[in-house]
Design a protein around this motif. Structure first.
Motif, PDB file in Angstrom:
ATOM      1  N   GLU A   1       0.817  -1.219   0.000  1.00  0.00           N
ATOM      2  CA  GLU A   1       0.000   0.000   0.000  1.00  0.00           C
ATOM      3  C   GLU A   1       0.849   1.267   0.000  1.00  0.00           C
ATOM      4  N   LYS A   2       2.172   1.097  -0.018  1.00  0.00           N
ATOM      5  CA  LYS A   2       3.105   2.230  -0.082  1.00  0.00           C
ATOM      6  C   LYS A   2       2.908   3.192   1.088  1.00  0.00           C
ATOM      7  N   ARG A   3       2.812   2.641   2.297  1.00  0.00           N
ATOM      8  CA  ARG A   3       2.656   3.502   3.452  1.00  0.00           C
ATOM      9  C   ARG A   3       3.223   2.833   4.707  1.00  0.00           C
ATOM     10  N   THR A   4       3.479   3.666   5.698  1.00  0.00           N
ATOM     11  CA  THR A   4       3.973   3.210   6.989  1.00  0.00           C
ATOM     12  C   THR A   4       3.108   3.798   8.085  1.00  0.00           C
ATOM     13  N   PHE A   5       2.602   2.937   8.941  1.00  0.00           N
ATOM     14  CA  PHE A   5       1.890   3.392  10.133  1.00  0.00           C
ATOM     15  C   PHE A   5       2.906   3.580  11.261  1.00  0.00           C
ATOM     16  N   VAL A   6       2.773   4.681  11.995  1.00  0.00           N
ATOM     17  CA  VAL A   6       3.613   4.922  13.158  1.00  0.00           C
ATOM     18  C   VAL A   6       2.715   4.968  14.391  1.00  0.00           C
ATOM     19  N   ILE A   7       3.063   4.156  15.375  1.00  0.00           N
ATOM     20  CA  ILE A   7       2.300   4.055  16.618  1.00  0.00           C
ATOM     21  C   ILE A   7       3.158   4.612  17.746  1.00  0.00           C
ATOM     22  N   LYS A   8       2.721   5.729  18.349  1.00  0.00           N
ATOM     23  CA  LYS A   8       3.413   6.304  19.496  1.00  0.00           C
ATOM     24  C   LYS A   8       2.507   6.172  20.713  1.00  0.00           C
ATOM     25  N   LYS A   9       3.069   5.723  21.830  1.00  0.00           N
ATOM     26  CA  LYS A   9       2.217   5.418  22.971  1.00  0.00           C
ATOM     27  C   LYS A   9       2.843   5.880  24.283  1.00  0.00           C
ATOM     28  N   GLU A  10       1.972   6.111  25.264  1.00  0.00           N
ATOM     29  CA  GLU A  10       2.392   6.482  26.609  1.00  0.00           C
ATOM     30  C   GLU A  10       1.540   5.712  27.610  1.00  0.00           C
ATOM     31  N   GLY A  11       2.176   5.208  28.661  1.00  0.00           N
ATOM     32  CA  GLY A  11       1.450   4.491  29.706  1.00  0.00           C
ATOM     33  C   GLY A  11       1.023   3.098  29.313  1.00  0.00           C
ATOM     34  N   LEU A  12       1.466   2.632  28.159  1.00  0.00           N
ATOM     35  CA  LEU A  12       1.069   1.326  27.626  1.00  0.00           C
ATOM     36  C   LEU A  12       2.344   0.577  27.229  1.00  0.00           C
ATOM     37  N   PRO A  13       2.906  -0.218  28.124  1.00  0.00           N
ATOM     38  CA  PRO A  13       4.230  -0.808  27.904  1.00  0.00           C
ATOM     39  C   PRO A  13       4.259  -1.967  26.921  1.00  0.00           C
ATOM     40  N   ASP A  14       3.110  -2.562  26.623  1.00  0.00           N
ATOM     41  CA  ASP A  14       3.087  -3.776  25.808  1.00  0.00           C
ATOM     42  C   ASP A  14       2.514  -3.502  24.421  1.00  0.00           C
ATOM     43  N   VAL A  15       2.773  -4.433  23.498  1.00  0.00           N
ATOM     44  CA  VAL A  15       2.214  -4.363  22.151  1.00  0.00           C
ATOM     45  C   VAL A  15       1.716  -5.749  21.759  1.00  0.00           C
ATOM     46  N   VAL A  16       0.453  -5.827  21.375  1.00  0.00           N
ATOM     47  CA  VAL A  16      -0.130  -7.072  20.882  1.00  0.00           C
ATOM     48  C   VAL A  16      -0.030  -7.102  19.364  1.00  0.00           C
ATOM     49  N   VAL A  17       0.433  -8.225  18.806  1.00  0.00           N
ATOM     50  CA  VAL A  17       0.475  -8.423  17.360  1.00  0.00           C
ATOM     51  C   VAL A  17      -0.349  -9.657  17.041  1.00  0.00           C
ATOM     52  N   TRP A  18      -1.368  -9.477  16.158  1.00  0.00           N
ATOM     53  CA  TRP A  18      -2.279 -10.597  15.885  1.00  0.00           C
ATOM     54  C   TRP A  18      -2.724 -10.605  14.435  1.00  0.00           C
ATOM     55  N   ASN A  19      -2.625 -11.782  13.828  1.00  0.00           N
ATOM     56  CA  ASN A  19      -3.291 -12.085  12.558  1.00  0.00           C
ATOM     57  C   ASN A  19      -3.695 -13.547  12.617  1.00  0.00           C
ATOM     58  N   PRO A  20      -4.981 -13.865  12.409  1.00  0.00           N
ATOM     59  CA  PRO A  20      -5.459 -15.235  12.621  1.00  0.00           C
ATOM     60  C   PRO A  20      -5.087 -16.215  11.512  1.00  0.00           C
ATOM     61  N   TRP A  21      -4.689 -15.706  10.342  1.00  0.00           N
ATOM     62  CA  TRP A  21      -4.372 -16.516   9.165  1.00  0.00           C
ATOM     63  C   TRP A  21      -5.606 -17.287   8.716  1.00  0.00           C
ATOM     64  N   ASP A  22      -5.423 -18.210   7.774  1.00  0.00           N
ATOM     65  CA  ASP A  22      -6.582 -18.774   7.081  1.00  0.00           C
ATOM     66  C   ASP A  22      -7.417 -19.716   7.939  1.00  0.00           C
ATOM     67  N   LYS A  23      -6.797 -20.696   8.597  1.00  0.00           N
ATOM     68  CA  LYS A  23      -7.566 -21.706   9.327  1.00  0.00           C
ATOM     69  C   LYS A  23      -8.322 -21.090  10.485  1.00  0.00           C
ATOM     70  N   LYS A  24      -7.651 -20.283  11.281  1.00  0.00           N
ATOM     71  CA  LYS A  24      -8.301 -19.668  12.444  1.00  0.00           C
ATOM     72  C   LYS A  24      -9.403 -18.710  12.018  1.00  0.00           C
ATOM     73  N   SER A  25      -9.154 -17.921  10.961  1.00  0.00           N
ATOM     74  CA  SER A  25     -10.149 -16.927  10.552  1.00  0.00           C
ATOM     75  C   SER A  25     -11.441 -17.582  10.081  1.00  0.00           C
ATOM     76  N   LYS A  26     -11.336 -18.769   9.475  1.00  0.00           N
ATOM     77  CA  LYS A  26     -12.538 -19.471   9.007  1.00  0.00           C
ATOM     78  C   LYS A  26     -13.414 -19.927  10.159  1.00  0.00           C
ATOM     79  N   ALA A  27     -12.823 -20.042  11.342  1.00  0.00           N
ATOM     80  CA  ALA A  27     -13.578 -20.480  12.512  1.00  0.00           C
ATOM     81  C   ALA A  27     -14.201 -19.315  13.267  1.00  0.00           C
ATOM     82  N   ILE A  28     -13.930 -18.083  12.825  1.00  0.00           N
ATOM     83  CA  ILE A  28     -14.476 -16.900  13.482  1.00  0.00           C
ATOM     84  C   ILE A  28     -15.725 -16.461  12.721  1.00  0.00           C
ATOM     85  N   PRO A  29     -16.907 -16.523  13.341  1.00  0.00           N
ATOM     86  CA  PRO A  29     -18.170 -16.281  12.616  1.00  0.00           C
ATOM     87  C   PRO A  29     -18.261 -14.907  11.974  1.00  0.00           C
ATOM     88  N   ASP A  30     -17.707 -13.873  12.621  1.00  0.00           N
ATOM     89  CA  ASP A  30     -17.842 -12.523  12.086  1.00  0.00           C
ATOM     90  C   ASP A  30     -16.587 -12.081  11.334  1.00  0.00           C
TER      91      ASP A  30
END
Length: 312
Positions: free
Chosen positions: A240-269
């Protein structure tokens, strides 16, 4: 330059109040009072920066799959059905008496809205504590989006909680890119800023590992909580020719999630193959819950911006 700024309150197709913020350069953000959720964030060219599933249930009280959800007081593995907390399922109200904007947040041309959720007697069934949760959403002149949350303990005893801005970024085809790998640095969606850090792997019962790669890339399901992270993290999306920058305060952790194909098919929505076009990277406080004594208040903040880049 005419600094056109607009804050518009209306109702969505389900009769739920929503607020649209517009910047002088016509960037926009749309916030629903259902969950205090950011449902849309667009550039001045009208490009949608947040993913929402085509199968998302937009009718309350269901949580909406996509956008930016406020996850409180839990996030992740919980025994109850409120896996990511219950405030994202509740109706918020516009705060009639918000705190004044700090000077850094009050420059000319900024559009903002303040929302609040005050716990009810019914909420005690899910979490036995009374609280006030305030959210300020700010759209700046340059189109960057800032969310500031304040949690106040209005109970008579201390409580501890987790918190996350569960953010679905809209990205290029993550699966196709990872298969090509023609140019390692130019043909991937990748997350930068988390290298050499420890993470808790939710796919392995939160077992702790250390990131070995120079950047996080994607070839299969990923569900991790990176701990003690720097204040700035980036998502590089060459498709997409872009970079997202995430700046944070008071939030020490970062969650990274992508369900991929098998898991996503099991998610109804979740629509078929929609995992290819989304990536969750969440500013969060999860590993070490935040504890507030009666009368105390905690503040967490995240600023999201996007820059365009030409593909090499």
């Amino acid at each position: 330059m005419d600094l056109y700024v607009n804050v518009e309150v209306s109702e969505d197709e389900n009769g739920v109040s929503q607020v649209v913020l517009r910047s002088p350069r016509r960037a926009s953000a749309r916030i629903s009072l259902h969950g205090g959720q950011v449902r849309s964030w667009k550039t001045e060219k009208g490009e949608q920066l947040l993913f929402t599933s085509s199968k998302a249930n937009l009718k309350p009280p269901a949580a909406v799959r996509g956008g930016i959800s406020i996850c409180f007081p839990q996030f992740g593995e919980q025994v109850s059905a409120e896996q990511h907390g219950f405030v994202r399922n509740r109706m918020w109200v516009i705060d009639s008496n918000p705190a004044p904007l700090h000077s850094i947040d009050s420059s000319t041309g900024i559009a903002s809205i303040d929302l609040v959720y005050i716990s009810t007697d019914d909420d005690l069934r899910f979490w036995p504590h009374r609280f006030e949760l305030r959210l300020r959403v700010i759209l700046s002149v340059d189109g960057s989006l800032t969310l500031i949350s304040r949690v106040r303990n209005v109970d008579c005893k201390p409580f501890s909680f987790a918190f996350a801005y569960h953010t679905y970024f809209s990205i290029g085809d993550i699966r196709r890119i990872s298969q090509l790998k023609v140019h390692l640095n130019d043909s991937e969606v990748r997350v930068e800023g988390l290298e050499t850090l420890d993470y808790l792997d939710n796919m392995l019962h939160r077992e702790r590992f250390t990131e070995q790669e120079d950047a996080i890339t994607f070839e299969s399901e990923v569900d991790r909580v990176y701990v003690s992270t720097p204040d700035t993290v980036g998502i590089v999306d060459h498709e997409e020719k872009r970079t997202f920058v995430i700046k944070k305060e008071g939030l020490p952790d970062v969650v990274v999630w992508n369900p991929w194909d098998k898991k996503s098919k099991a998610i109804p929505d979740f629509g078929n193959n929609e995992y290819e076009f989304m990536l969750c990277v969440d500013a969060a406080a999860i590993e070490n819950p935040i504890t507030l004594k009666p009368g105390e208040e905690w503040t967490g903040r995240v600023e999201l911006s996007v820059t365009s880049s030409l593909k090499h």
